[in-house]
Scaffold this active site. Structure first.
Site, PDB file in Angstrom:
ATOM      1  N   LYS A 164     -12.604  -1.716   4.822  1.00  0.00           N
ATOM      2  CA  LYS A 164     -12.377  -2.702   3.846  1.00  0.00           C
ATOM      3  C   LYS A 164     -13.742  -3.695   4.094  1.00  0.00           C
ATOM      4  CE  LYS A 164      -9.011  -0.404   1.975  1.00  0.00           C
ATOM      5  NZ  LYS A 164      -8.875   1.146   2.380  1.00  0.00           N
TER       6      LYS A 164
ATOM      7  N   TYR B  23       0.784  -1.217  -0.135  1.00  0.00           N
ATOM      8  CA  TYR B  23       0.204  -0.094   0.007  1.00  0.00           C
ATOM      9  C   TYR B  23       0.984   1.369  -0.146  1.00  0.00           C
ATOM     10  CZ  TYR B  23      -3.594   3.288   1.299  1.00  0.00           C
ATOM     11  OH  TYR B  23      -4.549   4.224   1.515  1.00  0.00           O
TER      12      TYR B  23
ATOM     13  N   ASP C  45       0.367  -6.499   7.599  1.00  0.00           N
ATOM     14  CA  ASP C  45      -0.675  -5.852   7.442  1.00  0.00           C
ATOM     15  C   ASP C  45      -1.794  -6.966   6.657  1.00  0.00           C
ATOM     16  OD1 ASP C  45      -2.935  -4.314   5.635  1.00  0.00           O
ATOM     17  OD2 ASP C  45      -1.630  -2.809   5.379  1.00  0.00           O
TER      18      ASP C  45
END
Length: 366
Positions: A195, A101, A170
Site C-alpha cells: 500500500k 480486512y 495491523d
C-alpha cells in the site's frame, strides 16, 4: 521538528555510514540465491532463503520507521500469516476483528481453526469492553478496513497484557509515520507495504515489526522454514518507494481532509466516514494515537448502480482494489463480502493536485 520528520530524514540516508568511495548510493539489486562459502562462520549471507543484501537494505529502512526489528515478506498476507503462526498453537484462543480486512478472517477460519485454534470475531468498537481472559492473541486493526472505526490501542493492549495475551496490530491503513502501535503496547505490528509504503501499485510486500527478540526470531524462523521470502527486485522497489513515503503522505492526507469535508456537504453522499472530520465517530483518535485522519474515506451512495456509475464516470479515480498508491482509487466494497451497504465506496486519495481531483469527483457525483 517532529519525531516523524527525523525518522523520515534518517531513512533517506540510512546507507551512508556503510558506504566507501565509489559505492552506489542506491542499493543494488542482488539477484543471487547462493553465496561464496568456503566456510559458513562469519558469512553475512549463506543462502537466498535465509537473507540477501537487498532485503537488508529495505529492512533497515523499515526498522528506522518502526524503531524495532523488522522482517520483510512477499506480501502483507504473508506477514500476517507469519505473525499468527509464530504466536499461536493448537488449543489457543484468537480474537480478530469482524470488520477488518476480510482475508485475515478467511485465513483464521479456514486454516487456523482446523488446526485447533478457537477464532473469536469482534467488531472493532467492541474491543473496548471485551473480556480477554483465556485469549492467547488479540489481533486488532485500527482504523478498520473499510469502515474506519478505531479502538484505543494502549487501553486494549494493557487489558490484553493483564490477561497474558499477546497483541498483534495491523497498521496498514496508517503506516508507522501516522500511528505507532509498538509505542502503545502492541507486541507485533504487521503491515502490507504493498500500500502506501511502496506507494506505486507495482509490488507486493509486507513486514512484521517487534521489539521482543525471541518473538521476532520466531517470525524470522517462520519465513525461512515456510520459504515465504521476498525477491530482490521487489525489495528494491519498496526501498525506492519508502524514500518518498513522508512526502506522499503529506499530500494524500491533506487532500483527503479537503475532499471528505466537501463530500460531507454533497446531497448525494450519505454515511460518510473520515476520522479527520470533527463529527466522525473515530475523530477522537486524531491528534492522539493517530497523527491525522489518514488518506482513506468511506461513503455511501443510494444504490449499487449509483456507486458503480460514479466510479465508472470519474476519470481521476481508478476502479481497483487496494489503496495507498499514487493514483486515487475507489472500490465498491460490498462486492468482496464486507458488511457494508451495497452503495458503500472506499476512496483512497492519491497524490493528484487536489483541485482537479475534486472537480472530477464532484462532476462524477453529478
Amino acid at each position: 521538528m517532529t519525531d516523524s520528520e527525523t525518522r523520515a530524514a534518517r531513512l533517506l540516508h540510512h546507507r551512508k555510514p556503510g558506504l566507501v568511495a565509489g559505492d552506489p548510493v542506491v542499493p543494488p539489486i542482488t539477484a543471487s540465491a547462493t553465496y561464496h562459502l568456503p566456510q559458513v562462520q562469519g558469512a553475512p549471507f549463506v543462502y537466498g532463503r535465509n537473507g540477501m543484501p537487498t532485503w537488508e537494505a529495505v529492512e533497515a529502512q523499515l526498522a528506522l520507521l518502526e524503531e524495532a526489528e523488522c522482517v520483510s515478506f512477499p506480501s502483507g498476507m504473508a506477514a500476517i500469516s507469519a505473525a499468527l503462526f509464530a504466536t499461536l498453537k493448537a488449543g489457543d484462543r484468537l480474537v480478530i476483528p469482524s470488520d477488518g480486512y476480510y482475508v485475515t478472517r478467511i485465513l483464521s477460519e479456514g486454516f487456523l481453526a482446523p488446526l485447533g485454534v478457537t477464532v473469536v470475531q469482534l467488531a472493532t468498537r467492541d474491543y473496548a469492553a471485551a473480556d480477554f481472559t483465556g485469549v492467547a492473541v488479540v489481533y486488532l486493526e485500527t482504523p478498520s478496513n473499510p469502515g474506519l472505526d478505531v479502538l484505543d490501542i494502549a487501553a486494549v493492549a494493557a487489558r490484553a497484557r493483564a490477561a497474558e495475551a499477546r497483541v498483534i496490530a495491523d497498521n496498514t491503513t496508517m503506516t508507522p509515520l501516522l500511528q505507532r502501535p509498538l509505542d502503545l503496547g502492541a507486541d507485533l505490528v504487521v503491515a502490507a507495504d504493498t500500500k502506501a509504503p511502496a506507494g506505486h501499485s507495482d509490488v507486493l510486500f509486507g513486514h512484521v515489526a517487534g521489539r521482543d527478540a525471541a518473538l521476532m526470531a520466531r517470525v524470522s524462523d517462520w519465513r525461512r522454514m515456510a520459504g515465504v521470502v521476498p525477491g530482490p527486485f521487489e525489495a528494491f522497489l519498496v526501498h525506492r518507494g519508502l524514500e518518498t513515503l513522508e512526502v506522499r503522505l503529506e499530500r494524500m492526507c491533506a487532500s483527503a481532509a479537503l475532499i471528505a469535508d466537501r463530500l460531507a456537504a454533497h446531497p448525494k453522499v450519505r454515511g460518510l466516514r473520515y476520522p479527520g472530520l470533527p463529527g466522525d465517530p473515530s475523530h477522537g483518535a486524531v491528534g492522539g494515537q493517530m497523527a491525522n485522519g489518514g488518506f482513506l474515506i468511506g461513503f455511501e451512495l443510494a444504490t449499487e448502480a449509483e456507486a458503480e456509475g460514479f466510479l465508472a464516470r470519474c476519470p481521476l479515480v481508478e476502479q481497483t482494489t487496494s489503496f495507498g498508491g499514487t493514483h486515487t482509487a475507489g472500490e465498491r466494497r460490498a462486492r468482496w463480502g464486507d458488511a457494508v451497504a451495497e452503495g458503500f465506496i472506499r476512496l483512497s486519495v492519491g497524490v493528484e493536485p487536489v483541485a482537479p481531483l475534486w472537480t472530477a469527483i464532484g462532476e462524477a457525483l453529478g
